[in-house]
Motif scaffolding. Structure first.
Motif, PDB file in Angstrom:
ATOM      1  N   ALA A  16       0.836  -1.205   0.000  1.00  0.00           N
ATOM      2  CA  ALA A  16       0.000   0.000   0.000  1.00  0.00           C
ATOM      3  C   ALA A  16       0.869   1.252   0.000  1.00  0.00           C
ATOM      4  O   ALA A  16       0.592   2.220  -0.716  1.00  0.00           O
ATOM      5  N   ALA A  17       1.955   1.231   0.782  1.00  0.00           N
ATOM      6  CA  ALA A  17       2.872   2.375   0.843  1.00  0.00           C
ATOM      7  C   ALA A  17       3.504   2.610  -0.530  1.00  0.00           C
ATOM      8  O   ALA A  17       3.681   3.754  -0.961  1.00  0.00           O
ATOM      9  N   ASN A  20       1.425   4.758  -2.758  1.00  0.00           N
ATOM     10  CA  ASN A  20       1.594   6.194  -2.506  1.00  0.00           C
ATOM     11  C   ASN A  20       2.676   6.765  -3.427  1.00  0.00           C
ATOM     12  O   ASN A  20       2.512   7.827  -4.030  1.00  0.00           O
ATOM     13  N   THR A 116      -2.944   8.543   7.299  1.00  0.00           N
ATOM     14  CA  THR A 116      -2.229   7.414   6.706  1.00  0.00           C
ATOM     15  C   THR A 116      -1.725   6.446   7.793  1.00  0.00           C
ATOM     16  O   THR A 116      -1.625   5.247   7.547  1.00  0.00           O
ATOM     17  N   ASP A 119      -4.545   4.285   8.228  1.00  0.00           N
ATOM     18  CA  ASP A 119      -4.639   3.314   7.123  1.00  0.00           C
ATOM     19  C   ASP A 119      -3.954   2.017   7.569  1.00  0.00           C
ATOM     20  O   ASP A 119      -4.458   0.916   7.335  1.00  0.00           O
ATOM     21  N   ILE A 141      -7.806   0.136   1.207  1.00  0.00           N
ATOM     22  CA  ILE A 141      -6.743   1.122   1.441  1.00  0.00           C
ATOM     23  C   ILE A 141      -5.901   1.295   0.175  1.00  0.00           C
ATOM     24  O   ILE A 141      -5.605   2.412  -0.246  1.00  0.00           O
ATOM     25  N   LYS A 145      -4.699   4.645  -2.220  1.00  0.00           N
ATOM     26  CA  LYS A 145      -3.303   5.035  -2.023  1.00  0.00           C
ATOM     27  C   LYS A 145      -2.722   5.731  -3.249  1.00  0.00           C
ATOM     28  O   LYS A 145      -1.884   6.623  -3.121  1.00  0.00           O
ATOM     29  N   GLU A 148      -4.038   9.157  -3.223  1.00  0.00           N
ATOM     30  CA  GLU A 148      -3.422   9.827  -2.073  1.00  0.00           C
ATOM     31  C   GLU A 148      -2.013  10.318  -2.431  1.00  0.00           C
ATOM     32  O   GLU A 148      -1.629  11.441  -2.075  1.00  0.00           O
ATOM     33  N   GLY A 174       3.511   6.754   3.139  1.00  0.00           N
ATOM     34  CA  GLY A 174       3.585   5.297   3.113  1.00  0.00           C
ATOM     35  C   GLY A 174       4.219   4.748   4.384  1.00  0.00           C
ATOM     36  O   GLY A 174       3.740   3.765   4.969  1.00  0.00           O
ATOM     37  N   THR A 177       1.887   4.583   7.248  1.00  0.00           N
ATOM     38  CA  THR A 177       0.999   3.420   7.166  1.00  0.00           C
ATOM     39  C   THR A 177       1.696   2.171   7.720  1.00  0.00           C
ATOM     40  O   THR A 177       1.101   1.400   8.487  1.00  0.00           O
TER      41      THR A 177
END
Ligand SMILES: [Zn+2]
Ligand SMILES: [Zn+2]
Length: 244
Positions: A16-17, A20, A116, A119, A141, A145, A148, A174, A177
């Motif tokens: 997920a990071a 970003n 975040t 998140d 999420i 991202k 985001e 990120g 998170t």
């Protein structure tokens, strides 16, 4: 958390990071076609996240936090408004298209860090409940991202920052998170009540950050992407329940 749970939540948070950073790179490399595609992620992600929040996170959090849960829902929601809007001169989701001052960029970055962080808390707390819920929350999420990353990078660039600084800002979001996942595993109050706080935060992100970004725009594609996001959640849930 069981050892597998930590590893899973952490791995998903790192992915997920990474999204970003990909969103930020679309801005700094002026990838117009990608940015247009990411706009649809906002709508699809809003539908998916709203569905996960109301039908999965809220009921699970009521079980975990009991009588405290409703106050934590409200607290999570209000905390995002406080840090992302009340204390910040200019912030909205989506690409920044007008000039802002450098303070707006930096203060928005600080404000976004709380969101975040949650998140990550949401991903880790969901894995604590059951793996299928962890994956559903991770997907919700992940979908927001990219936008985001676009949001923070374009805001920093509009405020005069270099492309490299804009990408670093997205990387910082990120990292917050990832920190959210790591802390959820070690801070007792987050182990118990992280899910309830995350319910308020994700409700804010879906309904008050993402939906306003497309509800005023014409055409049928964005509303269709929104409803498809909610339907996509149910499809994914059914699929995951077959696997687990
Ligand atoms: Zn703006
Ligand atoms: Zn977020």
């Amino acid at each position: 958390m069981a050892e597998g749970g930590v590893t899973n939540a952490l791995l998903y948070a790192v992915i997920a990071a990474g999204a970003n950073i990909v969103g930020a790179l679309a801005v700094t490399r002026r990838a117009t076609a990608s940015l247009r595609l990411i706009e649809h992620f906002v709508a699809f992600g809003a539908g998916f996240m709203l569905a996960v929040c109301l039908t999965e996170i809220v009921p699970e959090a009521l079980t975990r936090s009991g009588a405290l849960a409703p106050a934590l829902f409200l607290g999570g929601y209000l905390a995002v408004h406080l840090t992302q809007h009340a204390l910040v001169p200019h912030f909205h989701f989506g690409e920044e298209t007008h000039h802002v001052n450098a303070v707006a960029g930096r203060s928005a970055l600080i404000g976004l860090l709380l969101h975040t962080f949650f998140d990550g808390v949401a991903i880790a707390s969901a894995f604590l409940v059951r793996p299928a819920l962890g994956v559903l929350v991770f997907l919700a999420i992940l979908l927001h991202k990219l936008p985001e990353g676009v949001t923070i990078a374009s805001l920093m660039v509009a405020g005069g920052a270099t492309g490299a600084a804009a990408v670093r800002s997205a990387a910082l979001l990120g990292l917050a998170t990832v920190a959210g996942v790591l802390l959820t595993d070690h801070v007792g109050v987050l182990v118990t009540h992280g899910l309830a706080l995350s319910a308020g935060v994700t409700l804010y992100v879906a309904a008050s950050n993402l939906v306003p970004e497309f509800q005023g725009k014409g055409g049928w594609r964005l509303p269709a992407a929104f409803f498809a996001g909610a339907a996509g959640f149910y499809g994914t849930k059914l699929l995951l329940e077959r696997i687990w």
